[in-house]
Design a protein around this motif. Structure first.
Motif, mmCIF file in Angstrom:
data_model
loop_
_atom_site.group_PDB
_atom_site.id
_atom_site.type_symbol
_atom_site.label_atom_id
_atom_site.label_comp_id
_atom_site.label_asym_id
_atom_site.label_seq_id
_atom_site.Cartn_x
_atom_site.Cartn_y
_atom_site.Cartn_z
ATOM 1 N N VAL A 9 98.320 41.826 46.911
ATOM 2 C CA VAL A 9 97.727 42.912 47.693
ATOM 3 C C VAL A 9 96.271 43.096 47.293
ATOM 4 O O VAL A 9 95.914 42.998 46.112
ATOM 5 N N ARG A 10 95.406 43.347 48.259
ATOM 6 C CA ARG A 10 93.980 43.517 47.989
ATOM 7 C C ARG A 10 93.763 44.604 46.929
ATOM 8 O O ARG A 10 94.324 45.682 47.001
ATOM 9 N N LEU A 62 91.120 62.288 42.906
ATOM 10 C CA LEU A 62 92.011 62.874 43.905
ATOM 11 C C LEU A 62 91.746 62.292 45.295
ATOM 12 O O LEU A 62 92.617 62.332 46.164
ATOM 13 N N LYS A 63 90.551 61.742 45.488
ATOM 14 C CA LYS A 63 90.235 61.113 46.774
ATOM 15 C C LYS A 63 90.825 59.709 46.869
ATOM 16 O O LYS A 63 90.778 59.090 47.920
ATOM 17 N N ARG A 127 87.616 51.211 46.231
ATOM 18 C CA ARG A 127 87.147 49.966 46.830
ATOM 19 C C ARG A 127 87.160 48.858 45.786
ATOM 20 O O ARG A 127 86.505 48.959 44.749
ATOM 21 N N PRO A 128 87.898 47.788 46.032
ATOM 22 C CA PRO A 128 87.977 46.703 45.045
ATOM 23 C C PRO A 128 86.624 46.029 44.847
ATOM 24 O O PRO A 128 85.869 45.833 45.798
ATOM 25 N N PHE A 133 90.142 47.293 39.768
ATOM 26 C CA PHE A 133 91.373 47.011 40.488
ATOM 27 C C PHE A 133 92.064 48.318 40.864
ATOM 28 O O PHE A 133 91.813 49.370 40.276
ATOM 29 N N ARG A 134 92.951 48.220 41.833
ATOM 30 C CA ARG A 134 93.679 49.404 42.272
ATOM 31 C C ARG A 134 94.891 49.686 41.398
ATOM 32 O O ARG A 134 95.473 50.768 41.478
ATOM 33 N N SER A 135 95.277 48.731 40.600
ATOM 34 C CA SER A 135 96.343 48.909 39.617
ATOM 35 C C SER A 135 95.839 48.353 38.299
ATOM 36 O O SER A 135 95.440 47.192 38.233
ATOM 37 N N PHE A 136 95.829 49.171 37.266
ATOM 38 C CA PHE A 136 95.304 48.716 35.985
ATOM 39 C C PHE A 136 95.956 49.499 34.851
ATOM 40 O O PHE A 136 96.486 50.587 35.034
#
Length: 415
Positions: A9-10, A62-63, A127-128, A133-136
């Protein structure tokens, strides 16, 4: 049938074995230091209730919430539905908020003060980009129930010890205090309700500079002359004059004690310095805040602070708390990019065997090597075993054995 993409996933990524070994060893090293300093590991769910997440002071995070739609009969979308109407859960964006809920829910079963270790993934829909990353993974320690500045000293010393054990030296710990900032902002003529907004702008100094901060504050509607005087004055505050410029004697005394104590504990291995421009973005910080910088990288590798008002939202009484988080992903990246990772732990060995070999004997040999401290991988021998051996060397194995031929491990550096 359209081909399904095998890409992750992006904003996320797959982690290959070489990096995973570094990550496992780093986590083991850090967790070992934390335990040796009296901290206990806990775990909280990745999912939290949406009301808890949205009711926090997480700032811009929160955004970037990943939210989860309601299910079954609870999911009743209408033309006027808001995300809050449609969602009842979300993924945690840090480990501090879940820890606060955890403590409120389990306080009667925990010692006081409670010293927690948390190592786990968090999720932010940002934004990647390179290094983001969006998961870290985050790596946190917190002390809950201790209002004394000795808790800050203990956290800073423990985190510094963990960083040195991971291979980092000569880093700089920057420290400030939200109480000093708040009082200084009020003395400059801003109202109490303006403090949070002013801090958010000041926190961007590394990105937009002092002129950018002035412009942003003007756009928020504050007086130009007051802004110019205030922003310029921030740069003039240092450890020697902070007591004269800011009327907050308790905060000044705590700050000086932390700097003096950590300087003596460091013994020249790392530095600590007061930085009045250090804000830290989270709105829940109430006292000292800190950040670790290393080398020429333009970002922090650890950070944290005191948040005395958060846990009280979920309990009948206020509970003091302070935490420090190591940027696990950034640390791993630096260790691998700069080659400062020190190999440790068990050595990896390949044990080659024929496909028709007696596996009882093969596994017994592997177990004997494991008892000697090796990690042993069993591999069926092919016709060109030499190519297999070369591949193992490329993959970072320490050595190999060919079952039925070799009587001991053959190490690659001995070839």
């Amino acid at each position: 049938m359209e081909k399904i993409s095998a890409s992750p996933v992006r904003g996320t990524r797959d982690i290959l074995p070489e990096e995973m070994r570094v990550r496992d060893e780093l986590e083991h090293t850090i967790a070992g230091i934390y335990r040796a300093h009296g901290f206990s590991r806990i775990e909280t769910p990745a999912l939290e209730n949406i009301d808890l997440l949205l009711g926090s002071d997480g700032g811009d995070n929160l955004k970037m919430l990943f939210t989860v739609l309601k299910r079954g009969n609870k999911f009743k979308p209408t033309a006027d539905s808001t995300p809050h109407d449609l969602c009842d859960q979300g993924l945690r964006y840090d480990l501090t908020l879940p820890l606060s809920r955890f403590y409120a829910h389990n306080a009667d079963q925990l010692e006081s003060p409670f010293k927690a270790i948390q190592i786990g993934n968090v999720f932010r829909a940002e934004r990647p980009q390179k290094g983001r990353f969006r998961s870290f993974k985050q790596c946190d320690i917190d002390i809950i129930g201790d209002p004394n500045v000795t808790a800050e000293i203990e956290l800073i010393n423990t985190t510094a010890t963990a960083l040195m054990a991971a291979g980092f030296e000569d880093f700089t710990i920057k420290v400030n205090d939200r109480r000093l900032l708040t009082q200084f902002i009020l003395q400059a003529g801003f109202k109490a309700e303006d403090v949070g907004s002013v801090c958010i702008s000041l926190d961007k100094v590394d990105k937009i500079g002092t002129e950018g901060i002035k412009k942003e504050l003007v756009e928020k509607g504050y007086d130009q002359a007051m802004i110019d005087k205030f922003v310029d004055a921030v740069d003039d505050v240092n450890l020697d004059n902070v007591g004269d410029k800011v009327d907050a004697p308790e905060a000044v005394a705590d700050l000086k004690r932390v700097v003096d104590t950590i300087t003596r504990l460091a013994k020249g291995r790392f530095q600590i310095e007061f930085d009045f421009n250090l804000i830290r973005g989270m709105g829940y910080y109430t006292g000292e805040v800190f950040e670790v910088r290393w080398g020429d990288v333009g970002y922090s590798i650890a950070g944290g602070g005191r948040y005395d008002n958060m846990i009280g939202k979920y309990m009948k009484q206020s509970v003091p708390a302070v935490g420090f988080s190591i940027g696990f992903e950034r640390i791993v990246g630096l260790l691998m990019e700069r080659g400062i990772h020190k190999q440790g732990g068990a050595k990896r060995v390949a044990l080659f065997h024929q496909k028709n070999a007696d596996m009882v004997d093969v596994i017994a040999k592997a177990d004997s090597l494991r008892n000697e401290g090796y990690d042993v991988n069993l591999i069926v021998e092919k016709k060109k075993v030499g190519k297999q051996i070369n591949h193992c060397e490329e993959q970072g194995y320490a050595g190999f054995m060919v079952y039925g031929r070799d009587t001991e491990v053959r190490f690659f550096e001995d070839k």
